[in-house]
Design a protein around this motif. Structure first.
Motif: not given
Length: 238
Positions: A99-109
């Motif tokens: 789930v790379p997109e969800r992990e990217k969202e967590e990085v952005r958060a």
């Protein structure tokens, strides 16, 4: 023009921070129990037996058993920390793959909480995603708040705690090697141990940023209270 000495002081500024906190914590754990538990045991036995040799025998047995038990506890704690980190890292690596997109969202958060703009958040997340190992490293540290433990942490912790316990435990027992009367041995043991507890408490408080004198008295009074309680119980049931 700024004075040379002022500029020099600014350029040579150094920040001092406490390092090797795990090692210091292990010494504190081992030494504090090593000073307190055998001291209380010796005080209790001094109120119930008539020979210092019995105090010495029981005290040494306690120091050996206590150092092994404390060292084993430190080892298990270190292994638990390492196993927990490895388990979380495997889970995080799996999420990066699935789930790379969800992990990217967590990085952005994470960077949103730092006040960075959405443009920078996206750019950093995309750049970080190019190296999956560093991406997982980032998530472990900044999302989960976990630092990779020293692979030898468990063994080092066991040895440090165990040896510190032995060193601390021999302090209250030493006078009983030199005098035959346990009551007299207790008198000398109390003086030596309370002084050591005060010194230990002082440096412990200083290292951890607490008021040194009050910290020293606190540690000393805890040891004294434990010994007094053990002596009182031995007298009562004796």
């Amino acid at each position: 023009m700024e004075p040379i000495n002022t500029a020099y002081r600014r350029t040579t500024h150094q920040e001092t921070h406490l390092r090797s906190s795990d090692f210091i914590s292990d010494i504190v754990i081992g030494m504090s129990d090593g000073l307190t538990v055998p001291f209380a045991l010796a005080a209790g036995l001094s109120g119930a037996v008539a020979s210092s040799s019995l105090v010495v025998t029981a005290g040494i047995a306690e120091v050996v058993a206590g150092s092994i038990a404390m060292g084993l506890g430190g080892y298990l704690a270190g292994r638990t920390e390492a196993d927990h980190y490895d388990s979380e890292r495997r889970r995080e690596a799996g999420e990066v793959e699935t789930v790379p997109e969800r992990e990217k969202e967590e990085v952005r958060a994470v960077f949103a909480d730092m006040g960075l703009s959405s443009t920078l958040q996206t750019a950093i997340a995309d750049e970080l995603a190019k190296d999956k190992t560093k991406w997982v490293d980032f998530m472990m540290k900044y999302e989960l708040g976990l630092d990779q433990p020293d692979p030898n942490r468990a063994t080092k912790s066991a040895l440090t705690i165990g040896l510190a316990y032995v060193v601390g435990g021999l302090v209250p027992l030493t006078p009983y090697f030199l005098v035959a009367n346990p009551a007299e041995g207790l008198l000398y043991s109390s003086g030596i141990t309370l002084i050591c507890l005060f010194i230990f408490g002082y440096f412990k408080a200083k290292v951890t940023g607490q008021p040194p004198v009050s910290g020293a008295f606190k540690v000393m009074l805890i040891g004294a209270a434990a010994a007094a309680a053990a002596f009182g119980v031995a007298r009562l049931f004796g």
